[in-house]
Design a protein around this motif. Sequence first.
Motif, PDB file in Angstrom:
ATOM      1  N   SER A  61       1.733  25.681  20.596  1.00 37.91           N
ATOM      2  CA  SER A  61       0.823  26.028  21.558  1.00 37.91           C
ATOM      3  C   SER A  61       0.374  24.829  22.281  1.00 37.91           C
ATOM      4  O   SER A  61      -0.209  24.767  23.334  1.00 37.91           O
ATOM      5  N   GLY A  62       0.904  23.666  21.721  1.00 37.73           N
ATOM      6  CA  GLY A  62       0.442  22.247  22.175  1.00 37.73           C
ATOM      7  C   GLY A  62      -1.042  22.181  21.878  1.00 37.73           C
ATOM      8  O   GLY A  62      -1.849  22.841  21.346  1.00 37.73           O
ATOM      9  N   MET A  63      -1.502  20.983  22.345  1.00 37.58           N
ATOM     10  CA  MET A  63      -2.907  20.791  22.200  1.00 37.58           C
ATOM     11  C   MET A  63      -3.935  21.693  23.192  1.00 37.58           C
ATOM     12  O   MET A  63      -3.486  22.095  24.080  1.00 37.58           O
ATOM     13  N   MET A  64      -5.147  21.648  22.876  1.00 42.54           N
ATOM     14  CA  MET A  64      -6.060  22.617  23.610  1.00 42.54           C
ATOM     15  C   MET A  64      -6.089  22.118  25.128  1.00 42.54           C
ATOM     16  O   MET A  64      -6.183  20.959  25.451  1.00 42.54           O
ATOM     17  N   GLY A  65      -5.890  23.050  26.115  1.00 43.42           N
ATOM     18  CA  GLY A  65      -5.707  22.835  27.401  1.00 43.42           C
ATOM     19  C   GLY A  65      -4.479  22.486  28.027  1.00 43.42           C
ATOM     20  O   GLY A  65      -4.127  22.617  29.219  1.00 43.42           O
ATOM     21  N   TRP A  66      -3.603  22.451  27.063  1.00 44.11           N
ATOM     22  CA  TRP A  66      -2.052  22.052  27.589  1.00 44.11           C
ATOM     23  C   TRP A  66      -1.592  23.498  28.145  1.00 44.11           C
ATOM     24  O   TRP A  66      -1.987  24.256  27.795  1.00 44.11           O
ATOM     25  N   PRO A  67      -0.725  23.240  29.278  1.00 45.80           N
ATOM     26  CA  PRO A  67      -0.130  24.530  30.054  1.00 45.80           C
ATOM     27  C   PRO A  67       0.469  25.502  28.782  1.00 45.80           C
ATOM     28  O   PRO A  67       0.691  26.865  29.220  1.00 45.80           O
ATOM     29  N   GLN A  68       1.080  24.813  27.649  1.00 50.04           N
ATOM     30  CA  GLN A  68       1.864  25.723  26.851  1.00 50.04           C
ATOM     31  C   GLN A  68       0.823  26.757  26.213  1.00 50.04           C
ATOM     32  O   GLN A  68       1.307  27.841  25.591  1.00 50.04           O
ATOM     33  N   ASN A  69      -0.733  26.356  26.331  1.00 49.74           N
ATOM     34  CA  ASN A  69      -1.389  27.447  25.753  1.00 49.74           C
ATOM     35  C   ASN A  69      -1.405  28.959  26.334  1.00 49.74           C
ATOM     36  O   ASN A  69      -1.692  29.863  25.559  1.00 49.74           O
ATOM     37  N   ASN A  70      -0.659  28.741  27.450  1.00 52.60           N
ATOM     38  CA  ASN A  70      -0.519  30.268  28.028  1.00 52.60           C
ATOM     39  C   ASN A  70       0.944  30.969  28.078  1.00 52.60           C
ATOM     40  O   ASN A  70       1.113  31.907  28.518  1.00 52.60           O
ATOM     41  N   ASP A  71       1.658  30.137  27.294  1.00 51.06           N
ATOM     42  CA  ASP A  71       2.959  30.809  26.884  1.00 51.06           C
ATOM     43  C   ASP A  71       2.770  32.069  26.273  1.00 51.06           C
ATOM     44  O   ASP A  71       2.169  31.920  25.054  1.00 51.06           O
ATOM     45  N   PRO A  72       3.081  33.275  26.621  1.00 48.54           N
ATOM     46  CA  PRO A  72       2.914  34.438  25.960  1.00 48.54           C
ATOM     47  C   PRO A  72       3.536  34.430  24.669  1.00 48.54           C
ATOM     48  O   PRO A  72       3.282  35.229  23.475  1.00 48.54           O
ATOM     49  N   GLU A  73       4.613  33.484  24.315  1.00 48.84           N
ATOM     50  CA  GLU A  73       5.293  33.567  23.118  1.00 48.84           C
ATOM     51  C   GLU A  73       4.677  32.612  22.140  1.00 48.84           C
ATOM     52  O   GLU A  73       5.075  32.464  21.027  1.00 48.84           O
ATOM     53  N   CYS A  74       3.533  31.941  22.541  1.00 48.75           N
ATOM     54  CA  CYS A  74       3.076  30.801  21.581  1.00 48.75           C
ATOM     55  C   CYS A  74       2.240  31.471  20.931  1.00 48.75           C
ATOM     56  O   CYS A  74       1.548  32.717  20.873  1.00 48.75           O
ATOM     57  N   PHE A  75       1.693  30.777  19.879  1.00 45.34           N
ATOM     58  CA  PHE A  75       1.027  31.159  18.515  1.00 45.34           C
ATOM     59  C   PHE A  75      -0.441  31.575  18.964  1.00 45.34           C
ATOM     60  O   PHE A  75      -0.907  32.425  18.633  1.00 45.34           O
ATOM     61  N   TRP A  76      -0.900  30.715  19.844  1.00 44.03           N
ATOM     62  CA  TRP A  76      -2.274  30.787  20.389  1.00 44.03           C
ATOM     63  C   TRP A  76      -2.516  32.059  21.148  1.00 44.03           C
ATOM     64  O   TRP A  76      -3.759  32.687  20.958  1.00 44.03           O
ATOM     65  N   ALA A  77      -1.511  32.471  21.901  1.00 43.23           N
ATOM     66  CA  ALA A  77      -1.514  33.720  22.575  1.00 43.23           C
ATOM     67  C   ALA A  77      -1.284  35.094  21.883  1.00 43.23           C
ATOM     68  O   ALA A  77      -1.380  35.919  22.481  1.00 43.23           O
ATOM     69  N   THR A  78      -1.008  34.877  20.566  1.00 37.88           N
ATOM     70  CA  THR A  78      -0.568  35.854  19.945  1.00 37.88           C
ATOM     71  C   THR A  78      -1.811  36.445  19.287  1.00 37.88           C
ATOM     72  O   THR A  78      -2.631  35.862  18.888  1.00 37.88           O
ATOM     73  N   PRO A  79      -1.675  38.077  19.390  1.00 37.64           N
ATOM     74  CA  PRO A  79      -2.865  38.818  18.896  1.00 37.64           C
ATOM     75  C   PRO A  79      -3.067  38.377  17.317  1.00 37.64           C
ATOM     76  O   PRO A  79      -2.225  38.369  16.906  1.00 37.64           O
ATOM     77  N   VAL A  80      -4.073  38.273  16.921  1.00 37.89           N
ATOM     78  CA  VAL A  80      -4.429  37.637  15.754  1.00 37.89           C
ATOM     79  C   VAL A  80      -4.054  38.782  14.546  1.00 37.89           C
ATOM     80  O   VAL A  80      -3.382  38.366  13.718  1.00 37.89           O
ATOM     81  N   ALA A  81      -4.376  40.162  15.048  1.00 37.91           N
ATOM     82  CA  ALA A  81      -4.028  41.326  14.147  1.00 37.91           C
ATOM     83  C   ALA A  81      -2.530  41.245  13.922  1.00 37.91           C
ATOM     84  O   ALA A  81      -2.225  41.545  12.859  1.00 37.91           O
ATOM     85  N   SER A  82      -1.801  41.144  15.148  1.00 36.43           N
ATOM     86  CA  SER A  82      -0.177  41.345  14.571  1.00 36.43           C
ATOM     87  C   SER A  82       0.268  40.160  13.836  1.00 36.43           C
ATOM     88  O   SER A  82       1.034  40.487  12.889  1.00 36.43           O
ATOM     89  N   ALA A  83      -0.005  38.840  14.026  1.00 36.39           N
ATOM     90  CA  ALA A  83       0.217  37.883  12.958  1.00 36.39           C
ATOM     91  C   ALA A  83      -0.380  38.005  11.660  1.00 36.39           C
ATOM     92  O   ALA A  83       0.382  37.746  10.807  1.00 36.39           O
ATOM     93  N   ALA A  84      -1.461  38.541  11.666  1.00 36.37           N
ATOM     94  CA  ALA A  84      -2.221  38.450  10.454  1.00 36.37           C
ATOM     95  C   ALA A  84      -1.401  39.731   9.575  1.00 36.37           C
ATOM     96  O   ALA A  84      -1.425  39.732   8.364  1.00 36.37           O
ATOM     97  N   ALA A  85      -0.946  40.672  10.216  1.00 37.71           N
ATOM     98  CA  ALA A  85      -0.234  41.814   9.612  1.00 37.71           C
ATOM     99  C   ALA A  85       1.020  41.318   9.046  1.00 37.71           C
ATOM    100  O   ALA A  85       1.512  41.612   7.807  1.00 37.71           O
ATOM    101  N   GLN A  86       1.833  40.290   9.862  1.00 39.13           N
ATOM    102  CA  GLN A  86       2.914  39.806   9.202  1.00 39.13           C
ATOM    103  C   GLN A  86       2.661  38.729   8.077  1.00 39.13           C
ATOM    104  O   GLN A  86       3.245  39.041   6.924  1.00 39.13           O
ATOM    105  N   LEU A  87       1.751  38.133   8.162  1.00 34.37           N
ATOM    106  CA  LEU A  87       1.014  37.263   7.042  1.00 34.37           C
ATOM    107  C   LEU A  87       0.786  38.108   5.732  1.00 34.37           C
ATOM    108  O   LEU A  87       1.174  37.978   4.620  1.00 34.37           O
ATOM    109  N   ALA A  88       0.111  39.249   5.819  1.00 39.29           N
ATOM    110  CA  ALA A  88      -0.572  39.988   4.965  1.00 39.29           C
ATOM    111  C   ALA A  88       0.716  40.567   4.052  1.00 39.29           C
ATOM    112  O   ALA A  88       0.613  40.855   2.960  1.00 39.29           O
ATOM    113  N   GLU A  89       1.677  41.012   4.653  1.00 39.49           N
ATOM    114  CA  GLU A  89       2.984  41.452   4.216  1.00 39.49           C
ATOM    115  C   GLU A  89       3.518  40.713   3.099  1.00 39.49           C
ATOM    116  O   GLU A  89       3.812  40.952   2.092  1.00 39.49           O
ATOM    117  N   ILE A  90       3.592  39.203   3.529  1.00 34.50           N
ATOM    118  CA  ILE A  90       3.863  38.194   2.572  1.00 34.50           C
ATOM    119  C   ILE A  90       2.948  37.964   1.651  1.00 34.50           C
ATOM    120  O   ILE A  90       3.403  37.955   0.347  1.00 34.50           O
TER     121      ILE A  90
END
Length: 288
Positions: free
Chosen positions: A91-120
């Motif tokens: 996602s780059g540093m705070m305020g970088w344009p990369q923050n808005n990339d829908p595929e970046c980690f920062w833009a990913t809903p917490v619940a979906s990444a958390a579900a992935q992590l919970a499985e592990i």
Amino acid sequence: MSDLTFLAVHAHPDDEASSTGGLYRLLANQGVRTVLVTCTNGECGDAPDGAKPDADHHDGDLVAATRAHELDRAVEVLGISRLVRLGYRDSGMMGWPQNNDPECFWATPVASAAAQLAEILMTERPQVVMTYNEAGFYGHPDHIQANRITLAALELLDYEPTLYYNAIPDSVMDIMRARWEDEDRRRAEADAAAGIEREPEGPPMLDGEELHMGTPDELISAAIDVSSVTDAKYDALAAHASQMGDSFWMKMSKDEFRQAMGTEWFVRVTNPRHLEGRVTDIFAGYRD
Ligand SMILES: [Zn+2]
């Protein structure tokens, strides 16, 4: 072999080496199973030719490919049993344009990444989990998100592991800060002499406020002596050559590194084993 498992959730390739490199190698030497979850591919890092992410010819995918190899090497050096790449874009540093990339980690809903992590987590069932504090230690969006998905994932489990955040005691942070400021000053002088104008980096900020990265010494709840494995930690950092070339660690000799980097510190966040005070073993409460 023990039935102990340690799992750390890190934001980028290289974070495993800088904040837990000693602990990983130490645990591997003890026969503990170690798992590394790396959330992003690190596209916003320096390019192999040193180009910064805002340079025109900076190619994030090439950077990620380079860093994937570097991470493989570090994993080998640290004896990590299993590496899981969640594969999000940096996602780059705070305020970088990369923050808005829908595929970046920062833009990913917490619940979906958390579900992935919970499985592990459900598969590995680590007794001890490590990530960063709510500020991501230094305010990087991917580090903050690593904290958020870890806390959310722990809520989904049918057991409670002991969670630690990495930390640097204030007394040590003061020494490091003096070193960084000194380095920054010298670089600025060299730049000025060469006619280069550069904004001073300044302290890390979060939500408009200067971020305090140190932890009061008395709040440190685990201090792990990793002095027997500092060479491996150094080699793991060095494996991330594209990111570490200019780092203050790589400017140290192995001897200096051994002197300075002999301890890794953590703060306990969940405490199912009812530990008291500061421990010197991250598996305190779990060994017979
Ligand atoms: Zn990072």
